[in-house]
Scaffold this motif. Structure first.
Motif, PDB file in Angstrom:
ATOM      1  N   SER A 159       4.062   9.714 -10.241  1.00 26.37           N
ATOM      2  CA  SER A 159       3.574   9.826 -11.616  1.00 26.37           C
ATOM      3  C   SER A 159       3.228  11.258 -11.967  1.00 26.37           C
ATOM      4  O   SER A 159       3.442  11.711 -13.081  1.00 26.37           O
ATOM      5  N   GLY A 160       2.648  11.996 -11.023  1.00 25.52           N
ATOM      6  CA  GLY A 160       2.403  13.421 -11.222  1.00 25.52           C
ATOM      7  C   GLY A 160       1.270  13.753 -12.162  1.00 25.52           C
ATOM      8  O   GLY A 160       0.906  14.921 -12.322  1.00 25.52           O
ATOM      9  N   ASN A 161       0.697  12.778 -12.830  1.00 20.66           N
ATOM     10  CA  ASN A 161      -0.389  13.053 -13.774  1.00 20.66           C
ATOM     11  C   ASN A 161      -1.521  12.062 -13.557  1.00 20.66           C
ATOM     12  O   ASN A 161      -2.093  11.533 -14.497  1.00 20.66           O
ATOM     13  N   THR A 221      -7.570   7.320 -10.613  1.00 17.20           N
ATOM     14  CA  THR A 221      -6.381   6.950  -9.858  1.00 17.20           C
ATOM     15  C   THR A 221      -6.365   7.631  -8.509  1.00 17.20           C
ATOM     16  O   THR A 221      -5.991   7.063  -7.489  1.00 17.20           O
ATOM     17  N   ALA A 222      -6.810   8.891  -8.504  1.00 14.42           N
ATOM     18  CA  ALA A 222      -6.859   9.625  -7.248  1.00 14.42           C
ATOM     19  C   ALA A 222      -7.810   8.942  -6.287  1.00 14.42           C
ATOM     20  O   ALA A 222      -7.573   8.863  -5.082  1.00 14.42           O
ATOM     21  N   LEU A 229       4.421   5.464  -5.641  1.00 14.47           N
ATOM     22  CA  LEU A 229       4.483   5.431  -7.097  1.00 14.47           C
ATOM     23  C   LEU A 229       3.395   6.310  -7.707  1.00 14.47           C
ATOM     24  O   LEU A 229       3.612   6.943  -8.742  1.00 14.47           O
ATOM     25  N   GLY A 230       2.239   6.371  -7.054  1.00 18.17           N
ATOM     26  CA  GLY A 230       1.175   7.242  -7.549  1.00 18.17           C
ATOM     27  C   GLY A 230       1.541   8.706  -7.447  1.00 18.17           C
ATOM     28  O   GLY A 230       1.255   9.507  -8.337  1.00 18.17           O
ATOM     29  N   ARG A 260       0.831  -1.211   0.000  1.00 23.63           N
ATOM     30  CA  ARG A 260       0.000   0.000   0.000  1.00 23.63           C
ATOM     31  C   ARG A 260       0.862   1.255   0.000  1.00 23.63           C
ATOM     32  O   ARG A 260       0.606   2.210  -0.742  1.00 23.63           O
ATOM     33  N   LYS A 261       1.895   1.257   0.812  1.00 23.77           N
ATOM     34  CA  LYS A 261       2.798   2.408   0.853  1.00 23.77           C
ATOM     35  C   LYS A 261       3.494   2.589  -0.492  1.00 23.77           C
ATOM     36  O   LYS A 261       3.660   3.710  -0.981  1.00 23.77           O
TER      37      LYS A 261
END
Length: 320
Positions: free
Chosen positions: A285-287, A292-293, A281-282, A275-276
């Protein structure tokens, strides 16, 4: 310095810097510096104004030829890591050659047979350290003694006890007295636990202590040695995943978390680590898209419901 350093680890052409400073072999940099400063003040010429010229010369030699090099080796993270790797390998070699290891002091022999090795070892080292440099003429002898204790601790920590084996139990199934020697059926004794299991436990325990002190490189070395003995140990994979994640090596962290979950799908440390990892990684990604949010938010909620999380609860109780 007429006496020689020739016992304990010194006997095997190894400079035991921990023995010189009279410290446990797993002492961290902070403790090394604290101990060094205390010794340096004791041996400094300004602290020996009433000493004879010979005593001042001996103090200077001890400081420059032994104490300073030991501090330089153990205080540097890089040097200490390399040094600890060699120590770990020596401990494993000693377990295979225990019959040839000779202990010359009563204290070392007592330590070899004590059941609570960690407590007894640290207590002995701390006691000796209090008076190590009171009599400069006996310093070399004391260093030799401490090095023997270090040798015993390394062997015991590698899963090999130096204590004498207990006497064999009486022959099962044979009754005593004049009863005609009748034999009663008895269950066979359980098979002894593999030696490697004990060694793996010790590797894991040392790794956990190192992780708690943020000493990730030596912790990783301990876990890698454990995995050589027990490649399907889910806890080893979980812990080394934690180490890699702490070092921002997300790819390696994922490999070990995935492997831990293959071995034990309910492994709480690996589940929390995944989970961490997904959250990190999420963020990288920045986009991220709204979907996904949402998933990230769900993971965050799961972290909160899980208690203290991966690193906060690493050494806490089991999750229910």
């Amino acid at each position: 310095m007429s006496s020689k350093l020739e016992r304990g680890l010194f006997k095997y052409d190894f400079i035991d810097h921990h023995a010189i400073l009279c410290m446990p072999v797993d002492a961290d940099a902070k403790d090394v510096r604290k101990r060094y400063l205390k010794i340096a003040r004791r041996l400094h010429p300004d602290s020996n104004s009433t000493a004879t010229d010979a005593e001042k010369k001996l103090a200077s030699d001890l400081l420059s030829k032994l104490v300073n090099p030991a501090y330089e080796k153990l205080f540097s993270d890089k040097n200490r890591t390399e040094y600890m790797i060699v120590l770990s390998q020596m401990g494993k070699q000693f377990t295979q050659q225990s019959g040839t290891v000779e202990l010359t002091t009563d204290l070392a022999r007592q330590l070899a047979g004590t059941p609570n090795i960690d407590h007894a070892y640290r207590t002995a080292i701390a006691k000796i350290a209090e008076t190590q440099f009171e009599n400069l003429g006996q310093v070399i002898q004391i260093i030799n003694l401490v090095s023997e204790l270090n040798l015993v601790y390394l062997m015991r920590s590698a899963g090999k006890s130096l204590s004498a084996p207990p006497p064999p139990p009486p022959n099962p199934g044979v009754t005593s007295g004049n009863t005609g020697g009748t034999r009663t059926p008895s269950a066979p004794p359980p098979p002894p636990a593999p030696k490697e299991d004990t060694a793996v436990v010790m590797y894991i325990r040392r790794a956990e202590e190192l992780i708690s002190k943020n000493q990730f490189i030596p912790a990783r070395v301990e876990l890698q040695d454990a995995l050589k003995l027990s490649p399907n140990n889910s806890r080893c994979h979980s812990l080394i995943g934690v180490v890699y994640l702490k070092q921002n090596q997300t790819t390696m962290a994922k490999v070990h978390f995935d492997r831990a979950l293959q071995l034990d799908p309910q492994d709480p440390m690996a589940l929390d680590g995944k989970r961490k990892l997904e959250k990190i990684l999420g963020q990288k990604s920045g986009n991220a898209k709204p979907a996904t949010a949402t998933a990230s938010t769900g993971a965050k909620s799961a972290d909160k419901s899980g208690g203290s999380g991966l690193f906060g609860g690493l050494f806490g109780g089991k999750k229910k």
